[in-house]
Motif scaffolding. Structure first.
Motif, mmCIF file in Angstrom:
data_model
loop_
_atom_site.group_PDB
_atom_site.id
_atom_site.type_symbol
_atom_site.label_atom_id
_atom_site.label_comp_id
_atom_site.label_asym_id
_atom_site.label_seq_id
_atom_site.Cartn_x
_atom_site.Cartn_y
_atom_site.Cartn_z
ATOM 1 N N SER A 78 50.646 -25.333 -28.186
ATOM 2 C CA SER A 78 52.029 -24.970 -27.792
ATOM 3 C C SER A 78 52.691 -24.338 -26.883
ATOM 4 O O SER A 78 53.709 -24.916 -26.502
ATOM 5 C CB SER A 78 52.380 -23.556 -28.597
ATOM 6 O OG SER A 78 50.922 -22.467 -28.182
ATOM 7 N N LEU A 79 51.696 -23.931 -25.550
ATOM 8 C CA LEU A 79 52.521 -24.362 -23.934
ATOM 9 C C LEU A 79 53.319 -26.024 -23.863
ATOM 10 O O LEU A 79 54.347 -26.254 -22.738
ATOM 11 C CB LEU A 79 51.194 -24.163 -23.618
ATOM 12 C CG LEU A 79 50.755 -22.702 -23.364
ATOM 13 C CD1 LEU A 79 49.781 -22.203 -22.380
ATOM 14 C CD2 LEU A 79 52.606 -21.618 -22.844
ATOM 15 N N TYR A 89 50.851 -22.818 -35.408
ATOM 16 C CA TYR A 89 49.562 -21.516 -35.470
ATOM 17 C C TYR A 89 49.141 -22.045 -36.514
ATOM 18 O O TYR A 89 47.959 -21.410 -37.569
ATOM 19 C CB TYR A 89 49.782 -20.216 -35.184
ATOM 20 C CG TYR A 89 50.133 -20.056 -32.950
ATOM 21 C CD1 TYR A 89 49.041 -19.786 -32.848
ATOM 22 C CD2 TYR A 89 51.114 -20.566 -32.965
ATOM 23 C CE1 TYR A 89 49.061 -19.325 -31.674
ATOM 24 C CE2 TYR A 89 51.147 -20.387 -31.218
ATOM 25 C CZ TYR A 89 49.867 -19.836 -30.871
ATOM 26 O OH TYR A 89 50.030 -19.445 -29.401
ATOM 27 N N ILE A 117 46.718 -22.665 -28.710
ATOM 28 C CA ILE A 117 48.006 -22.153 -27.512
ATOM 29 C C ILE A 117 48.174 -23.603 -26.926
ATOM 30 O O ILE A 117 49.136 -23.714 -25.541
ATOM 31 C CB ILE A 117 46.780 -20.912 -26.588
ATOM 32 C CG1 ILE A 117 48.350 -20.161 -25.693
ATOM 33 C CG2 ILE A 117 45.934 -21.139 -26.038
ATOM 34 C CD1 ILE A 117 47.988 -19.272 -25.027
ATOM 35 N N TYR A 161 43.922 -19.900 -31.870
ATOM 36 C CA TYR A 161 44.074 -19.410 -30.461
ATOM 37 C C TYR A 161 43.293 -19.933 -30.078
ATOM 38 O O TYR A 161 44.534 -20.281 -28.759
ATOM 39 C CB TYR A 161 43.908 -17.705 -30.347
ATOM 40 C CG TYR A 161 45.165 -16.311 -31.308
ATOM 41 C CD1 TYR A 161 46.370 -16.362 -30.855
ATOM 42 C CD2 TYR A 161 43.867 -15.165 -31.545
ATOM 43 C CE1 TYR A 161 47.419 -15.549 -32.041
ATOM 44 C CE2 TYR A 161 45.208 -14.448 -32.093
ATOM 45 C CZ TYR A 161 46.432 -14.817 -32.417
ATOM 46 O OH TYR A 161 47.235 -13.813 -32.769
#
Length: 171
Positions: free
Chosen positions: A145-146, A116, A142, A138
């Protein structure tokens, strides 16, 4: 009263013609001593790992708040998870593998923080307004990170199929 545990750790003398002694043991008391010994020997590694993670996060993010509190927030999830498992699943025991998970939780927390913060820094190249930068950060981070968290979770899920008990517990 002499303890056998230090004698077992030392082992037999280096030069011997016949076995010094054979020990077969079993029981919860000896297993508890072994777990306690293993954990106490690894405390210094935990401390060194935490110092390294904090220093790296401080240097990479250039933020005292993220560098110091990020891993602490990740560690707060541990007791919360144990309470949820005890209430929801009735799991009231903690295995040795659960203690090893502390290293991983700090690592996962640091990984997500780094993803992030890197995307936040990159958003500066595309947008100037705070809301647009947050939206860009974001929407791009995202996915990453997912992906990293999902592949790690699948790797641990694969451990559940292992015939090796320690790996199964770690999953």
């Amino acid at each position: 009263r002499k303890e056998v545990s230090p004698l077992i750790k030392e082992g037999p003398p280096l030069v011997m013609d016949e076995p010094f002694f054979n020990v077969w043991y079993e029981g919860s008391d000896i297993e508890a001593i072994e777990v306690k010994t293993a954990l106490s020997d690894d405390y210094i590694l935990v401390i060194l790992a935490m110092i390294f993670v904090h220093l790296y996060l401080l240097l990479h993010t250039q933020s005292i708040i993220l560098g110091l509190l990020g891993p602490v927030i990740a560690l707060i999830s541990v007791p919360f998870t144990f309470v949820l498992c005890a209430v929801g699943l009735g799991a009231t025991t903690v295995s040795f593998a659960n203690f090893l998970a502390l290293f991983l939780i700090v690592g996962f927390g640091a990984d997500v923080m780094l993803v992030y913060t890197d995307f936040w820094d990159e958003s500066r190249n595309y947008h100037t307004k705070l809301a647009e930068r947050l939206n860009w950060t974001y929407s791009h981070s995202i996915k990453t990170s997912l992906t990293t968290t999902g592949t790690t979770a699948l790797a641990f899920l694969a451990n559940l199929a292992s015939v090796i008990r320690a790996l199964r517990q770690f999953g």
